[in-house]
Design a protein around this motif. Structure first.
Motif, short mmCIF file in Angstrom:
data_model
loop_
_atom_site.label_atom_id
_atom_site.label_comp_id
_atom_site.label_asym_id
_atom_site.label_seq_id
_atom_site.Cartn_x
_atom_site.Cartn_y
_atom_site.Cartn_z
N TYR B 80 0.82 -1.22 0.00
CA TYR B 80 0.00 0.00 0.00
C TYR B 80 0.84 1.25 0.00
N LEU B 82 3.04 1.76 -1.99
CA LEU B 82 3.23 2.08 -3.40
C LEU B 82 1.97 2.55 -4.10
N ILE B 83 0.84 2.16 -3.56
CA ILE B 83 -0.37 2.57 -4.28
C ILE B 83 -0.97 3.86 -3.75
N LYS B 84 -0.76 4.12 -2.47
CA LYS B 84 -1.47 5.28 -1.94
C LYS B 84 -0.75 6.59 -2.19
#
Lengths: 177, 177
Positions: B80, B82-84
């Motif tokens: 997460y 990396l995605i947020k």
DNA sequence: TAATTGATTAGAAATGTATCGAAACACTAT
DNA sequence: ATAGTGTTTCGATACATTTCTAATCAATTA
């Protein structure tokens, strides 16, 4: 392995990351997301369906809308879980060696010769890599190479022989492992 | 944000994953990897350079070869990260609600009415979502909708009013939040 | 200095994928 | 039933990316 690659591919897209960030804040639906991102519903639908079939999001109908929500479990894994093949075991031995090397070398030079035998072997081997296996080296040549790493070439040369990394025969040195 | 997407794109490729798995085991060089994966050195070089410029691998010359090694730090972050986007905070309140809901609903039905006030509010609100805000419902209609979730529509209806989620006025019910 | 070997770059072909408009679909409300 | 609203699918287009061959570069050895 295949699935992991699929998941990574899903995440590696600007638009899908935007969508995921919206869903991180709150569940939403196609039209609303399309509006927020200035894209068509067709495009958003395309991405959501893709993510749904990979289990990244879930959807359920609620009156007019089909509400999409995140499957948050997926994001808790550390990254290496996704890159490493199942048959690879993390090599703790190798990790330990790396740590010893980074502790004893600074700016490419050996800061001190370790007293612990195990650590000494590791740093000596690191220097040994500068020699080719089986090539013959003169003593002067050997000293010069070692000098790049530490001033006490004498101790290091002797220790390399003691560890069986090098042989000495009438002033001729050879790396043997 | 931009960098994170770049990293994800790097990882989302079959060949690069193979390369990373090789480097996970031991440092290596272009020709050797090319041979192991049955691809040309040009291709491997292309991938390694790409990963190098993103800081995923490092390289250094050693005699004939240019040795590539992993920058292992990168893989320790959870996904997460990396995605947020940086401005999103993980909503623990939302997480808690999700957990309560998944505990008390099974196959789309409420298994029991929670005794804890906080949890009861959460499951009631979940059922409340089936009603439109401000629309007028007759009592029979209300009961039918609640029955989809639990047989004790009487308690649930009363509690919704007690929590201020619904109003009742001469047999006419309205969702208000 | 010339020859060797590995690494890199450039250019081209092939593949994959995001996006859109338009049409079809599914549910809701009148 | 029929109209309205949101969702999905389809076909076409545009764009990005992987991979190769061939040529060039860089370091080493003779």
């Amino acid at each position: 392995m295949k699935e992991k690659l699929e998941l990574l591919k899903l995440l590696a897209d600007q638009t899908r990351l935007e969508i995921l960030n919206i869903l991180l804040k709150e569940d939403s639906y196609v039209e609303k997301i399309a509006c927020e991102l200035s894209l068509t519903p067709a495009t958003i639908c395309y991405h959501l369906k893709k993510m749904e079939s990979a289990g990244v999001v879930n959807c359920s109908r609620s009156q007019f809308y089909i509400i999409y929500s995140l499957n948050r479990d997926i994001f808790e894994k550390p990254l290496y879980e996704l890159i490493k093949k199942d048959d690879v075991v993390i090599d703790t031995e190798e990790k330990y060696k790396k740590e010893v090397i980074s502790n004893f070398f600074k700016y490419g030079r050996l800061t001190q010769i370790p007293t612990q035998r195990k650590k000494r072997e590791i740093v000596l081997f690191e220097i040994l890599k500068q020699f080719e296996i089986d090539r013959e080296y003169g003593e002067k040549e050997v000293n010069e190479i070692i000098l790049r790493y530490h001033e006490d070439f004498c101790t290091i040369r002797r220790e390399m022989i003691a560890f069986g990394m090098m042989t000495r025969d009438h002033e001729i040195y050879k790396r043997v492992k």
